[in-house]
Design a protein around this motif. Sequence first.
Motif, mmCIF file in Angstrom:
data_model
loop_
_atom_site.group_PDB
_atom_site.id
_atom_site.type_symbol
_atom_site.label_atom_id
_atom_site.label_comp_id
_atom_site.label_asym_id
_atom_site.label_seq_id
_atom_site.Cartn_x
_atom_site.Cartn_y
_atom_site.Cartn_z
ATOM 1 N N LYS A 114 -3.111 11.867 10.959
ATOM 2 C CA LYS A 114 -1.915 12.697 10.702
ATOM 3 C C LYS A 114 -0.732 11.804 10.334
ATOM 4 O O LYS A 114 0.013 12.104 9.385
ATOM 5 N N HIS A 115 -0.585 10.710 11.058
ATOM 6 C CA HIS A 115 0.505 9.758 10.806
ATOM 7 C C HIS A 115 0.419 9.177 9.397
ATOM 8 O O HIS A 115 1.417 9.136 8.662
ATOM 9 N N TYR A 116 -0.778 8.754 9.000
ATOM 10 C CA TYR A 116 -0.971 8.149 7.683
ATOM 11 C C TYR A 116 -0.757 9.166 6.558
ATOM 12 O O TYR A 116 -0.183 8.836 5.520
ATOM 13 N N LEU A 117 -1.214 10.380 6.766
ATOM 14 C CA LEU A 117 -1.043 11.420 5.742
ATOM 15 C C LEU A 117 0.438 11.738 5.536
ATOM 16 O O LEU A 117 0.885 11.961 4.403
ATOM 17 N N GLU A 118 1.203 11.740 6.618
ATOM 18 C CA GLU A 118 2.647 11.991 6.509
ATOM 19 C C GLU A 118 3.337 10.859 5.759
ATOM 20 O O GLU A 118 4.191 11.104 4.896
ATOM 21 N N LEU A 119 2.968 9.613 6.081
ATOM 22 C CA LEU A 119 3.558 8.464 5.394
ATOM 23 C C LEU A 119 3.161 8.435 3.915
ATOM 24 O O LEU A 119 3.991 8.135 3.046
ATOM 25 N N ILE A 145 -10.329 9.738 0.314
ATOM 26 C CA ILE A 145 -9.620 8.460 0.395
ATOM 27 C C ILE A 145 -9.217 8.170 1.839
ATOM 28 O O ILE A 145 -9.093 9.079 2.660
ATOM 29 N N LEU A 146 -9.031 6.888 2.122
ATOM 30 C CA LEU A 146 -8.448 6.474 3.397
ATOM 31 C C LEU A 146 -6.934 6.580 3.236
ATOM 32 O O LEU A 146 -6.346 5.864 2.409
ATOM 33 N N PRO A 147 -6.283 7.470 3.977
ATOM 34 C CA PRO A 147 -4.852 7.708 3.744
ATOM 35 C C PRO A 147 -3.948 6.531 4.064
ATOM 36 O O PRO A 147 -2.788 6.505 3.646
ATOM 37 N N ASN A 148 -4.459 5.539 4.799
ATOM 38 C CA ASN A 148 -3.624 4.382 5.144
ATOM 39 C C ASN A 148 -3.585 3.329 4.042
ATOM 40 O O ASN A 148 -2.818 2.372 4.134
ATOM 41 N N ILE A 149 -4.408 3.497 2.991
ATOM 42 C CA ILE A 149 -4.428 2.532 1.886
ATOM 43 C C ILE A 149 -3.778 3.154 0.651
ATOM 44 O O ILE A 149 -4.219 4.199 0.164
ATOM 45 N N LEU A 150 -2.725 2.500 0.160
ATOM 46 C CA LEU A 150 -1.994 2.983 -1.009
ATOM 47 C C LEU A 150 -2.162 1.969 -2.145
ATOM 48 O O LEU A 150 -1.449 0.963 -2.207
ATOM 49 N N PRO A 151 -3.137 2.207 -3.043
ATOM 50 C CA PRO A 151 -3.347 1.284 -4.170
ATOM 51 C C PRO A 151 -2.442 1.671 -5.347
ATOM 52 O O PRO A 151 -2.499 2.790 -5.850
ATOM 53 N N VAL A 152 -1.608 0.754 -5.773
ATOM 54 C CA VAL A 152 -0.590 1.056 -6.785
ATOM 55 C C VAL A 152 -0.699 0.097 -7.965
ATOM 56 O O VAL A 152 -0.902 -1.110 -7.780
#
Length: 376
Positions: A260-265, A290-297
């Motif tokens: 929940k924390h990662y999805l909000e972030l 996807i793993l919500p804690n990983i943000l590939p940009v």
Amino acid sequence: MIYLDYAATTPMSDHSLNIYMKAAKNAFGNSSSLHDIGDIAARTLQASKKLIANMIGGNEKRLYFTGSGSEANILAIQSLLNGIHPSKNHIITTQIEHSSLYTFFKRLQTEGFEVSFLKPNKHGQISIEDVINKIKDHTGLVSIQHGNSELGVIQQIEEIGLCLKKQGILFHSDCVQTFGKLPIHVEKGYVDAISISSHKIYGPKGIGAAYIDSSAYWRPVIPGTTHESGFRPGTVDVPAAAAFAAAAKDISDKMNEHTKHYLELRSQFIHAIKPYKDKLILLNENSEHILPNILPVIVNGIEGQYLMLECNRYGFAISTGSACQVGMQAPPRSLLALGIDEQKAKQYIRISLGEQTKAKELESFTRTLINIIEHF
């Protein structure tokens, strides 16, 4: 310094560190020794295995501690290959595996094994059809990672595993990035072996584990080894195993809270970069797998290496991909596998979130990133 590189490693939790110190004082014996001090270490080791095995729905007798997730990958694969008939020398894997396995499979190609490297679709997914189409009469083993550390993509290992189980083909999955973040059940998931690691879940570095199901026959990589039922030589680091188990229990209990924390972030980050869509591209922004804690940009027009160094100058720790490939000039292999050209792939950065990441920290980072881009 604000840390946003949790996919590379995590700090030890206070609980894990305390357990390590207690075990180092009270269970310092060799777990293979027959005296009482050795017995204390053996019982501590057994309890640690049971706790971790329970998390994945397995039997502690099938869990073997290793020196890292990478070592768990290699020992699991080689031990399984040692146990199957030499004629079953075809392996199926993917182009986006962790470097520890990708390079190992490349080596196996020089030793008489035929290896098929599956190409993912544009979202990084490997389909069951892709796997089925590559199966041959002499296919002995399939290895597909559960979650990719650079793309954050999750593979549907349950469906793939069920298909392989019906055909009697061994299935291994690298679960280093997903253990503690996603539910894993070794029996329901139809996997024969998985690899996990401690330092990705706020435990100590230098310890991982491989789980091999009782239905899979394996033989030791080094014959005559006595530790860990012959799976790995060397005295087991009991304090690290206890600390690993403590970290595993803690992260398991908080799994839903963390998600929940990662999805909000993640949602906050997506909203913040929306006005800069021409410059900032979040890969797989709308994907569910996807793993919500990983943000590939990908940042159009600016190399990731430059951005990483600039962010570091402003007090933010991010990365340009897997820490196991740092120092290599080539762009992330997983991005090239998606069909992204080399120049564009070099414009990649990875932001990875942890349980300590606060909304205001991510907001501050995003503002800094945008400022660097605007003044480039």
